[in-house]
Design a protein around this motif. Structure first.
Motif, PDB file in Angstrom:
ATOM      1  N   VAL A  97      42.589  54.915  28.928  1.00 42.15           N
ATOM      2  CA  VAL A  97      42.247  53.715  29.700  1.00 42.15           C
ATOM      3  C   VAL A  97      40.899  53.175  29.237  1.00 42.15           C
ATOM      4  O   VAL A  97      39.970  53.943  28.954  1.00 42.15           O
ATOM      5  N   ALA A  98      40.793  51.853  29.174  1.00 46.76           N
ATOM      6  CA  ALA A  98      39.530  51.181  28.873  1.00 46.76           C
ATOM      7  C   ALA A  98      39.000  50.513  30.138  1.00 46.76           C
ATOM      8  O   ALA A  98      39.773  50.196  31.056  1.00 46.76           O
ATOM      9  N   TYR A  99      37.689  50.295  30.196  1.00 44.67           N
ATOM     10  CA  TYR A  99      37.044  49.788  31.399  1.00 44.67           C
ATOM     11  C   TYR A  99      36.177  48.574  31.063  1.00 44.67           C
ATOM     12  O   TYR A  99      35.369  48.615  30.136  1.00 44.67           O
ATOM     13  N   HIS A 100      36.352  47.517  31.838  1.00 44.74           N
ATOM     14  CA  HIS A 100      35.550  46.305  31.653  1.00 44.74           C
ATOM     15  C   HIS A 100      35.031  45.842  33.003  1.00 44.74           C
ATOM     16  O   HIS A 100      35.711  45.983  34.030  1.00 44.74           O
ATOM     17  N   LYS A 101      33.842  45.248  33.012  1.00 44.36           N
ATOM     18  CA  LYS A 101      33.320  44.648  34.239  1.00 44.36           C
ATOM     19  C   LYS A 101      34.095  43.365  34.536  1.00 44.36           C
ATOM     20  O   LYS A 101      34.324  42.545  33.648  1.00 44.36           O
ATOM     21  N   ASP A 102      34.489  43.208  35.788  1.00 42.30           N
ATOM     22  CA  ASP A 102      35.266  42.049  36.215  1.00 42.30           C
ATOM     23  C   ASP A 102      34.492  41.328  37.317  1.00 42.30           C
ATOM     24  O   ASP A 102      34.308  41.873  38.405  1.00 42.30           O
ATOM     25  N   GLY A 103      34.046  40.103  37.042  1.00 41.74           N
ATOM     26  CA  GLY A 103      33.271  39.350  38.033  1.00 41.74           C
ATOM     27  C   GLY A 103      34.071  38.262  38.719  1.00 41.74           C
ATOM     28  O   GLY A 103      33.476  37.353  39.329  1.00 41.74           O
ATOM     29  N   SER A 104      35.387  38.335  38.676  1.00 44.10           N
ATOM     30  CA  SER A 104      36.222  37.298  39.289  1.00 44.10           C
ATOM     31  C   SER A 104      36.198  37.397  40.813  1.00 44.10           C
ATOM     32  O   SER A 104      35.889  38.446  41.388  1.00 44.10           O
ATOM     33  N   PHE A 105      36.518  36.279  41.472  1.00 48.61           N
ATOM     34  CA  PHE A 105      36.621  36.202  42.934  1.00 48.61           C
ATOM     35  C   PHE A 105      35.322  36.567  43.644  1.00 48.61           C
ATOM     36  O   PHE A 105      35.337  37.046  44.780  1.00 48.61           O
ATOM     37  N   GLY A 106      34.191  36.347  42.983  1.00 53.24           N
ATOM     38  CA  GLY A 106      32.900  36.588  43.615  1.00 53.24           C
ATOM     39  C   GLY A 106      32.573  38.053  43.827  1.00 53.24           C
ATOM     40  O   GLY A 106      31.668  38.376  44.598  1.00 53.24           O
ATOM     41  N   MET A 107      33.285  38.949  43.149  1.00 48.61           N
ATOM     42  CA  MET A 107      33.047  40.386  43.263  1.00 48.61           C
ATOM     43  C   MET A 107      32.767  40.961  41.883  1.00 48.61           C
ATOM     44  O   MET A 107      33.135  40.387  40.870  1.00 48.61           O
ATOM     45  N   VAL A 108      32.114  42.115  41.867  1.00 46.93           N
ATOM     46  CA  VAL A 108      31.941  42.858  40.630  1.00 46.93           C
ATOM     47  C   VAL A 108      32.769  44.126  40.740  1.00 46.93           C
ATOM     48  O   VAL A 108      32.485  45.009  41.549  1.00 46.93           O
ATOM     49  N   ARG A 109      33.825  44.183  39.945  1.00 47.96           N
ATOM     50  CA  ARG A 109      34.720  45.345  39.960  1.00 47.96           C
ATOM     51  C   ARG A 109      34.877  45.878  38.540  1.00 47.96           C
ATOM     52  O   ARG A 109      34.478  45.226  37.580  1.00 47.96           O
ATOM     53  N   ILE A 110      35.465  47.076  38.433  1.00 44.20           N
ATOM     54  CA  ILE A 110      35.735  47.662  37.128  1.00 44.20           C
ATOM     55  C   ILE A 110      37.234  47.531  36.854  1.00 44.20           C
ATOM     56  O   ILE A 110      38.063  48.127  37.535  1.00 44.20           O
ATOM     57  N   GLU A 111      37.530  46.708  35.873  1.00 46.09           N
ATOM     58  CA  GLU A 111      38.926  46.497  35.486  1.00 46.09           C
ATOM     59  C   GLU A 111      39.394  47.647  34.594  1.00 46.09           C
ATOM     60  O   GLU A 111      38.650  48.130  33.737  1.00 46.09           O
ATOM     61  N   ALA A 112      40.622  48.093  34.809  1.00 48.74           N
ATOM     62  CA  ALA A 112      41.231  49.129  33.977  1.00 48.74           C
ATOM     63  C   ALA A 112      42.294  48.491  33.091  1.00 48.74           C
ATOM     64  O   ALA A 112      43.153  47.755  33.573  1.00 48.74           O
ATOM     65  N   LEU A 113      42.208  48.765  31.798  1.00 49.05           N
ATOM     66  CA  LEU A 113      43.157  48.229  30.834  1.00 49.05           C
ATOM     67  C   LEU A 113      43.723  49.360  29.984  1.00 49.05           C
ATOM     68  O   LEU A 113      43.077  50.407  29.803  1.00 49.05           O
ATOM     69  N   CYS A 114      44.903  49.147  29.455  1.00 50.66           N
ATOM     70  CA  CYS A 114      45.442  50.075  28.462  1.00 50.66           C
ATOM     71  C   CYS A 114      44.541  50.029  27.238  1.00 50.66           C
ATOM     72  O   CYS A 114      44.291  48.952  26.686  1.00 50.66           O
ATOM     73  N   ASN A 115      44.041  51.155  26.823  1.00 52.34           N
ATOM     74  CA  ASN A 115      43.103  51.202  25.702  1.00 52.34           C
ATOM     75  C   ASN A 115      43.801  50.977  24.364  1.00 52.34           C
ATOM     76  O   ASN A 115      43.143  50.764  23.350  1.00 52.34           O
ATOM     77  N   THR A 116      45.128  51.004  24.377  1.00 51.51           N
ATOM     78  CA  THR A 116      45.887  50.795  23.148  1.00 51.51           C
ATOM     79  C   THR A 116      46.166  49.322  22.884  1.00 51.51           C
ATOM     80  O   THR A 116      46.032  48.844  21.760  1.00 51.51           O
ATOM     81  N   CYS A 117      46.546  48.572  23.958  1.00 56.23           N
ATOM     82  CA  CYS A 117      46.972  47.180  23.737  1.00 56.23           C
ATOM     83  C   CYS A 117      46.259  46.172  24.626  1.00 56.23           C
ATOM     84  O   CYS A 117      46.607  44.985  24.619  1.00 56.23           O
ATOM     85  N   ASP A 118      45.279  46.625  25.430  1.00 59.85           N
ATOM     86  CA  ASP A 118      44.484  45.755  26.305  1.00 59.85           C
ATOM     87  C   ASP A 118      45.283  45.164  27.461  1.00 59.85           C
ATOM     88  O   ASP A 118      44.881  44.157  28.055  1.00 59.85           O
ATOM     89  N   ALA A 119      46.407  45.767  27.803  1.00 55.65           N
ATOM     90  CA  ALA A 119      47.166  45.295  28.959  1.00 55.65           C
ATOM     91  C   ALA A 119      46.368  45.522  30.235  1.00 55.65           C
ATOM     92  O   ALA A 119      45.786  46.592  30.440  1.00 55.65           O
ATOM     93  N   HIS A 120      46.331  44.517  31.096  1.00 60.24           N
ATOM     94  CA  HIS A 120      45.667  44.658  32.388  1.00 60.24           C
ATOM     95  C   HIS A 120      46.508  45.587  33.275  1.00 60.24           C
ATOM     96  O   HIS A 120      47.701  45.363  33.479  1.00 60.24           O
ATOM     97  N   LEU A 121      45.869  46.634  33.810  1.00 63.51           N
ATOM     98  CA  LEU A 121      46.565  47.608  34.656  1.00 63.51           C
ATOM     99  C   LEU A 121      46.199  47.452  36.123  1.00 63.51           C
ATOM    100  O   LEU A 121      47.043  47.566  37.007  1.00 63.51           O
TER     101      LEU A 121
END
Length: 324
Positions: A97-121
């Protein structure tokens, strides 16, 4: 075991290198996925809460990325979070799994993505169960579940070097790993466990094929290769870390273990003191402790304690041994 600090470090400093990469254009993904799968995984959508039966499905198996098929989670780490989305405590591998900062919807969250193909999980939160406290809140649409015949069993019966050497030779056993469980400290070291203050037991985690060796047979062998009537003492090893213990994952496993303990009790004049505990987490020991006997056959402990135990074991269970 990954913790929140590890997730934050990955999000801030870069993710681990994946085993492989799969890259396609949006048009190529559209040709492979349904509209909903494409919306969730490639456009970072979110499915409606409680919209999938996957939330309440806890049968053994693995969960893979719907886009590229990379294995992401094991059913052993799945739990009921009550949120309406499938939830896990750990990925199957640190680099899955890969991790990116997500600032959408006025929040700061940690997005999880497939580290192989960047699919949003989905996203990762720090409100999960002990010991990791992580909750991988995943969209069911982004996952596909598949059954595996492999099963796991965890138990302790003295020094894990001895136990490992025995079970590595049983047919149907795929892998044996040494580690710790049953205590309070997260990620304990060998030295900390040996102090007796962490509450952990030295255990082996066995991955096996139930088509070749049964859960019942493994427990029978376990209870037949150490003295389950001694409290915190097995051969030359003394301390609570060497206690006789079985960790069960389901109620059926618990009932089966209780039945086998009752059967074994008939062979002993003293009471069998083997503990039964619900499995929570396996902490793998350092590489130095893995495959110990095979790597160090001439070491003093191996010659004095493991050699004679192994010889007796191979004679007693010759019908269960792998073919050399």
């Amino acid at each position: 075991m990954l913790k929140w600090l590890d997730v934050i470090k990955f999000a801030n400093n870069g993710n681990p290198v994946p085993d492989r990469r799969v890259e396609k254009t949006n048009e190529e993904w559209k040709a492979l996925l349904t509209d909903e799968q494409f919306r969730i995984t490639r456009l970072k959508g979110t499915e409606r809460a409680f919209s999938s039966d996957l939330c309440s499905y806890f049968e053994p198996g693995r969960y893979a990325c719907i886009c590229c098929g990379t294995e992401l989670f094991d059913a052993d780490t799945k739990f009921e979070s009550g949120t309406g989305w499938p939830s896990f405590t750990q990925p199957i591998k640190e680099n899955a799994v890969a991790y990116h900062k997500d600032g959408s919807f006025g929040m700061v969250r940690i997005e999880a993505l497939c580290n192989t193909c960047d699919a949003h999980l989905g996203h990762v939160f720090q409100d999960g169960p002990m010991p990791s406290r992580l909750r991988y809140c995943m969209n069911a649409v982004s996952l596909k579940k598949f059954d595996v015949r492999e099963r796991k069993i965890d138990f302790g019966g003295g020094c894990f070097w001895c136990t490992e050497a025995l079970f590595q030779r049983i047919k149907g056993v795929i892998k044996v790993e040494n580690g710790f469980s049953g205590g309070t400290l997260v990620n304990p070291t060998y030295r900390e466990v040996c102090s007796g203050g962490t509450g952990h037991a030295e255990i082996v985690e066995i991955t096996y094929n139930p088509d070749e060796i049964s859960f019942e047979d493994l427990l029978q062998i376990h209870l037949g290769t150490h003295n389950p009537t001694t409290v915190n003492q097995l051969d030359a090893d003394r301390g609570s870390q060497y206690r006789s213990i079985i960790f069960y994952r389901t109620e059926d496993e618990k009932q089966t273990a209780m039945k086998i303990i009752d059967e074994v009790q008939k062979s002993y004049p003293d009471r069998v003191v083997t503990q039964l505990e619900m499995f929570e987490h396996f902490y793998k020991a350092d590489d130095y402790h893995q495959n110990y006997y095979n790597n160090n056959p001439d070491e003093g402990y191996c010659r004095a304690f493991i050699d004679p135990k192994l010889g007796k074991f191979m004679e007693q269970y010759k019908d269960k041994l792998k073919q050399e």
